[in-house]
Design an enzyme around this catalytic site. Structure first.
Site, short mmCIF file in Angstrom:
data_model
loop_
_atom_site.label_atom_id
_atom_site.label_comp_id
_atom_site.label_asym_id
_atom_site.label_seq_id
_atom_site.Cartn_x
_atom_site.Cartn_y
_atom_site.Cartn_z
N CYS A 139 0.95 -1.05 0.07
CA CYS A 139 0.13 -0.06 -0.11
C CYS A 139 0.90 1.42 -0.03
CB CYS A 139 -0.72 -0.01 1.34
SG CYS A 139 -1.98 1.59 1.40
N GLY A 162 -7.66 -5.35 -9.92
CA GLY A 162 -8.19 -4.40 -8.91
C GLY A 162 -9.12 -3.49 -9.42
#
Length: 331
Positions: A102, A228
């Site tokens: 992330c 995603g």
């Protein structure tokens, strides 16, 4: 067949990426219906789990119809990661995933997510702490490195495999790239060619069409693909890719009726899981995605944003369906 511990997946699985504020149970359920083979929760703070934070605990909700499903955790402290892995184990997911990718500043500043890319020794210690704390298979999702001058994914892949992880997903960008620029899958290909690597390697980044999925499958020889952003508002992408792999042909594009049905299902499941009002308020981020490219939807978007009950939702869906039926007759 691809195996992650004792989890058996298809020969070339399609994975739904863990996405904050997106990959909740209602969204995962839709993606499962439309062909996702393995899914993950939104990422969960190890410190939040230990503090018993309500938001973190809520993210532990998983359901049998979405299996196999993994719960993803992140953090920068070994003891907290170990303890959170034990907490995760109590809800019986199929695996535990560690987020070392992330790029968001508030995560990185805490020495977690992609922040760990600067310290491989710490990454190894954190991974060992999780692996040794659970009987579940442990997987990792990470990036190529911090920036273009510090790409270290080759060393990371070998050292994490040594800790006992059962699969590695590589987002083929650096942290510095965030989500911009082109993902460089050549690094994934090189790792797959490393004779020391025995665990499955999944590729992530830029897959937004069946053609690209097939091209990357053939060119880079990874064991599967994680999708995603392309799945947001478009859960059909999984079955579209699978159909293209088998036939070389495209499935028909989702109709307005298909899109409205997906919105209704997503809204209903969101209301069931979060409560009707909150569930429908949090659906607001999805409407534009479900109707991307659909002419004249702007006229309906504002009204969808004002929906607070499923009864109102049903009435608006019926009206929207009628409008597009008439529109199709005129074009």
């Amino acid at each position: 067949m691809i195996k992650i511990g004792n989890i058996e997946l298809p020969e070339f699985p399609l994975l739904l990426a863990p996405m904050e504020d997106v990959s909740d149970p209602p969204f995962r359920r839709l993606c499962k219906m439309h062909g996702a083979d393995l899914m993950y929760s939104e990422f969960i703070s190890s410190e939040g789990l230990i503090r018993d934070a309500i938001k973190s605990r809520k993210k532990l909700d998983i359901f049998d119809y979405e299996r196999p499903v993994g719960i993803q955790i992140f953090g920068g402290d070994e003891e907290a990661m170990a303890m959170s892995a034990r907490i995760v184990e109590t809800v019986n997911p199929d695996l535990v995933d560690i987020n070392f990718g992330c790029p968001v500043k508030k995560v990185v500043c805490k020495g977690a997510g992609a922040g760990v890319l600067k310290d491989i020794d710490l990454m190894v210690r954190l991974t060992k702490a999780v692996v040794s704390s659970t009987h579940l298979p442990v997987t990792v999702k990470t990036r190529l490195g911090w920036d273009s001058t510090s790409i270290n994914i080759d060393e990371v892949a070998e050292r994490l495999q040594e800790t006992g992880i059962k699969a590695l997903t590589i987002h083929a960008r650096t942290r510095a790239q965030m989500y911009k620029g082109e993902a460089d899958w050549e690094h994934i290909s090189r790792i797959k060619q490393n004779p020391n690597i025995e665990i499955p390697i999944f590729g992530n980044g830029d897959i937004d069409s069946p053609e690209k999925a097939l091209e990357y499958k053939q060119k880079y020889a990874c064991d599967g693909i994680m999708i995603g952003r392309a799945a947001i508002g478009y859960p059909w992408i999984f079955n579209e890719i699978k159909h293209f792999f088998k036939t070389g042909e495209h499935l028909p594009a989702p109709t307005i009726s298909d899109r409205l049905l997906a919105v209704r299902q997503h809204a209903e499941w969101s209301a069931e899981w979060k409560g009707e009002r909150l569930g429908l308020v949090e659906m607001r981020q999805h409407y534009s995605n479900y109707f991307r490219g659909v002419p004249h939807f702007k006229e309906f978007r504002k009204r969808f944003l004002e929906v607070f009950t499923l009864e109102e939702m049903d009435a608006l869906i019926k009206e929207t369906q009628h409008f597009y039926e008439q529109y199709q007759e005129q074009v």
